[in-house]
Structure formats: structure tokens, C-alpha cells
Design a protein around this motif. Sequence first.
Motif, mmCIF file in Angstrom:
data_model
loop_
_atom_site.group_PDB
_atom_site.id
_atom_site.type_symbol
_atom_site.label_atom_id
_atom_site.label_comp_id
_atom_site.label_asym_id
_atom_site.label_seq_id
_atom_site.Cartn_x
_atom_site.Cartn_y
_atom_site.Cartn_z
ATOM 1 N N LYS A 353 1.257 -1.504 0.432
ATOM 2 C CA LYS A 353 0.004 0.328 0.125
ATOM 3 C C LYS A 353 1.049 1.617 -0.050
ATOM 4 C CE LYS A 353 -4.052 0.142 0.647
ATOM 5 N NZ LYS A 353 -5.154 0.275 0.007
ATOM 6 N N TRP A 442 -4.077 -14.009 5.021
ATOM 7 C CA TRP A 442 -2.935 -12.974 4.359
ATOM 8 C C TRP A 442 -3.276 -13.046 2.813
ATOM 9 C CZ3 TRP A 442 -2.555 -8.038 5.241
ATOM 10 C CH2 TRP A 442 -1.402 -6.826 4.428
ATOM 11 N N PHE A 446 -6.064 -11.111 0.847
ATOM 12 C CA PHE A 446 -5.284 -10.213 -0.751
ATOM 13 C C PHE A 446 -4.588 -10.381 -1.747
ATOM 14 C CE2 PHE A 446 -5.549 -8.464 3.927
ATOM 15 C CZ PHE A 446 -6.435 -7.315 3.988
ATOM 16 N N ALA A 451 -2.169 -4.078 -0.213
ATOM 17 C CA ALA A 451 -3.226 -4.288 1.374
ATOM 18 C C ALA A 451 -1.326 -3.771 2.669
ATOM 19 C CB ALA A 451 -2.663 -5.445 1.676
ATOM 20 N N ARG A 454 -1.526 -2.146 8.536
ATOM 21 C CA ARG A 454 -3.145 -2.018 9.567
ATOM 22 C C ARG A 454 -3.528 -3.017 9.267
ATOM 23 N NH1 ARG A 454 -3.741 -0.521 13.946
ATOM 24 N NH2 ARG A 454 -4.462 -2.200 14.278
ATOM 25 N N GLN A 455 -3.613 -3.700 7.850
ATOM 26 C CA GLN A 455 -4.581 -4.444 7.429
ATOM 27 C C GLN A 455 -3.785 -5.940 7.785
ATOM 28 O OE1 GLN A 455 -4.493 -3.016 3.096
ATOM 29 N NE2 GLN A 455 -6.702 -3.402 3.657
ATOM 30 N N ASP A 458 -4.722 -6.319 11.746
ATOM 31 C CA ASP A 458 -6.177 -6.492 11.838
ATOM 32 C C ASP A 458 -6.474 -7.847 11.684
ATOM 33 O OD1 ASP A 458 -6.086 -3.922 12.948
ATOM 34 O OD2 ASP A 458 -7.598 -2.879 10.419
ATOM 35 N N LEU A 459 -6.287 -8.500 10.637
ATOM 36 C CA LEU A 459 -5.442 -9.759 10.132
ATOM 37 C C LEU A 459 -5.546 -10.493 10.825
ATOM 38 C CD1 LEU A 459 -7.102 -11.466 6.340
ATOM 39 C CD2 LEU A 459 -4.837 -12.952 7.703
#
Length: 496
Positions: A353, A442, A446, A451, A454-455, A458-459
Motif C-alpha cells: 500500500k 493474508w 489479499f 494491503a 494496519r490490515q 487487523d487480520l
Amino acid sequence: MSTNRTTSPRPRRRARLALAAAITAAAALTAPVSQAAPATAEKPSPGAPGLGDPLFPLDGNGGYQVDRYYLDFDWQAPRTPFEATTTIKARSTQALSRFNLDFGGNTLHTVTVNGSAALASRAGDELTVTPKSPIDKGSSFTVKVTYTADPTQTRHRDDAIEDYGWIPTPDGTVVYPQPNGARLIFPADDHPSRRAPVTFRITTPGDRTAVANGKLVSRTQRPGGRVRWTYDSEQPLSTQLVQLAIGKFQLIDGEGPGGLPLRDVVPDSLVEPTAAYRGLTPDHLKWLEEKLGPYPFDRYGVLVGDTDLGVALETQTLSLVPKADLLGTQVDAERNLVHELTHQWFGDSVALKSWSDLWLSEGHARFYEREYSEQHGGGSFEAAMKTAYQAHDQWRRDYGAPAEPTEPNLFKRMRYDGSALVLYALREQVGDATFQKIERAWVSGFKGRTASTRQFVDLASKVAGQDLEGFLHPWLYGDRTPPMPGHPDWVVDPAR
């Protein structure tokens, strides 16, 4: 990319972050006032000159999304300039009075938008294009740029990347586009979060072979004994993952698990010397698929680089591996081969990202490289992580925390062993079974997307059934290295 190099201290970031904030603010000012208004009602305004990435604020561009690149290269001979055309199919995300492309070096000739001549100006790596007529929001448009490409043009970084851009070989060229050298090859929306498929049409002398990401679509004869090679990347890719190479190559086909097409690209003189290690790719694929699930693309292969650069690169579906990596010991060769193959899941299929998320790419590649190596005659994974743990506070001070790099220190040891250590700590915290569930979730969840850190946090929390923010944040952003779960005897050396 695989490396073990380390250098220089961490600089101040204030100016770079200020520039990023300014670009982000400028992009906000050009956004539509009302999303409910029809596209034709929006007043045209300039697309932002960059995406505001904290490390490379001017990389990427605002106001449009690329649907496909078409690269037409009339390659002539090693170290010889040649004529090139890049055609970009794009869609506007705002009404555009003008827009930017990232384009460094090369001699610009013409720029057209939808077939009409456009005004073009250059400042540094920014090519600003003003079309004859504004572009409505939501419209498809075509940009065509003609230029003379210089296949000797490189830039240099004082980290693991070293030289990048066009890299000459004895009988041709390869490209090293990481981190933002794609703009030396073609005008682009040059940021890892920006992905689009690429069609390559490369014309060469009859005694040269051209290769690129993806599938060979056609090989056709051209006047004067020349040959045009057409490749389709098949899947979208980030510009930093583009590969095209020209030389006296042999294309060696093989088969991976489940019938996966394999294609190695090898200079004539290196076919036999590298055959044994290249032949291990099916085993590497099988091992990684057992860990991560299915390989995410339609084909894979190794491009053997006839270059003195000591840097391997995870260019999508065709990893560039320098010849020296394949002419040494099997342990060292396999470490690099597994590292770049792992990137096909982490960094290629699941793209970054922002550049601050590089730890997710390089950390995972180093993690699985070291795990594989330990199981196949290499050194102890745990011992390597203990050594990295000892140095972690020093690396934090010199190179930034794993998820908080600075631009000059982006490709330093912290993004490699230092980031693998974060994943090692996570595995120690949640257990191997849960860790493997996180990894598979993951790369599957994705796949084909971008990604962020942060993602990932969270995952991981969702899969583990516990809030891992408090555990991972100090590892990723803190000034001091946290205690290692399960290893109370591990000690961090004080930063000097």
C-alpha cells in the motif's frame, strides 16, 4: 529482493513528511465538491503530482487509474539508444485539466491524448500533460508518449539496491526497476500501490531474444531480419515489478507442481553451469505451497542476470537472479531462489500500500528463506533471529523501526532480518498453527490486491482471536525492541 548489506545512519524526516502532507492537501483540494453531482458538472482541475507517500511524496499520480500499458521498444544493440513508444489506457477519477506521469531521463519527443497533440512539460521526474480538451470524470482516455530510450541510464542508492534502472549486460540489457526506476524505462504511474497489466512489444536483431513478465504471445519476423516479441503480463503488476531483458538467451521450459508452466531465461554460456540449482524450482514451489497455499500466478521462471550487480529481484513471474548467486554453494543459491520466489506471494500478488509496508514483503521473504535453508543444510533459523534480536535496537536507531523506515534507509538490514524477526516473534506469541493460518489468510484474502501494515495487524488479530495491536505495535514502531516471547534469555545490545 534479497540482500544482506548494511550502511549509514537514520536522517531526519521532517522535510519529507511536510512535502507528503502538502501533496495530500493538494489532492484533497482537487477532489470533487459533491459526489452526487453528475460527472459533467465537475469543474476540471489538475491531478495531484504525487500520492503523498511519506518516503517518496511525488511517486504515483492523482486523478486517474491506468488500465493497461503498451510498451513498444525498437531495441538496436547493447548500450545504444533506441526509439520507444508507451501507450497508456487510463480512466479519470476526477475531471482533469491536466495530469502527471512519472518519467525520468530519456529524450522526450511527442505526447498525445486521444490522438491530439498535448502540451507537455518536465520538471525532475514529473511529466505534466495538458490535453487539448479537459477530460471528464469517469472517462477512458489514451496517452501516447514517444521518446528515445537510453539503455545505459541508471541511478544509485546507498543501500542494498545499489544501481537501478537500465542495467547493461555484455550482449543486451536487463532492468532493475525497484524502487522507482520504472520511470527510467517508460512513463508510468510509478508507485507500488498502482497496478496495471502490461503488453510488451520488443523488436530486436534476429540473433537476440527478448523476454518480459508473463506469457509469450507471439514472435514475428520484421523487415531487415529483425524479430518482434510480444508478451502479456496476464495479471496486473506494480511498476517496480516490471521486467524486460534482451540478450543471447536460451528459453528453457519446465513444469512445476500441478503442471505450472516454468520458463527459465539463461544466457547461452550459463545454461549448464546454473542448471542444477535452477532445477530446484519445483521443489521450492512445492515447499512454499505447503506453507502458503497455491502459487498466485499462471507461470514462473528465473532470469539469470549476466551482470556484476549482487542484487536479486522479485520481478513478477520472472525473478532476476544474478549469475554469482547460481555459481556458488547450493545453500547460498537456494536462499536467494527461495527468497525471490516467496516474494511472488508477498510483494507481488499482495502488493504494498505504501513504501513503509516494505517490511511485509522483505520480512516474509527473509523469514521463509531462512526457514527453508535451515531444513536444507543451512544455518540455524533461531540462531539468525537471536543475532538479529541483539542488533535490533541499533538497527532501530540507524534505519528506523521495521514499519517506519526513512527513504535513504529503506533497503537496509531492518527490512530483512529485522523484519523477519517481527514475524518470528508473532509466531512465538500465537503458536505455529495459528501463525500459519494468519499467513494463508493474508495471501489468499489479499491476492491480487494492495494491503497495508494496519490490515495485517487487523487480520492477524481476527485469525488469532485476540487483539494483537498491543503486541505488534511496539515491534513495528517502537524505539526499543520488546522482549522475545519464549526466549527470556535473549538480550538486546544497547544502541551506540
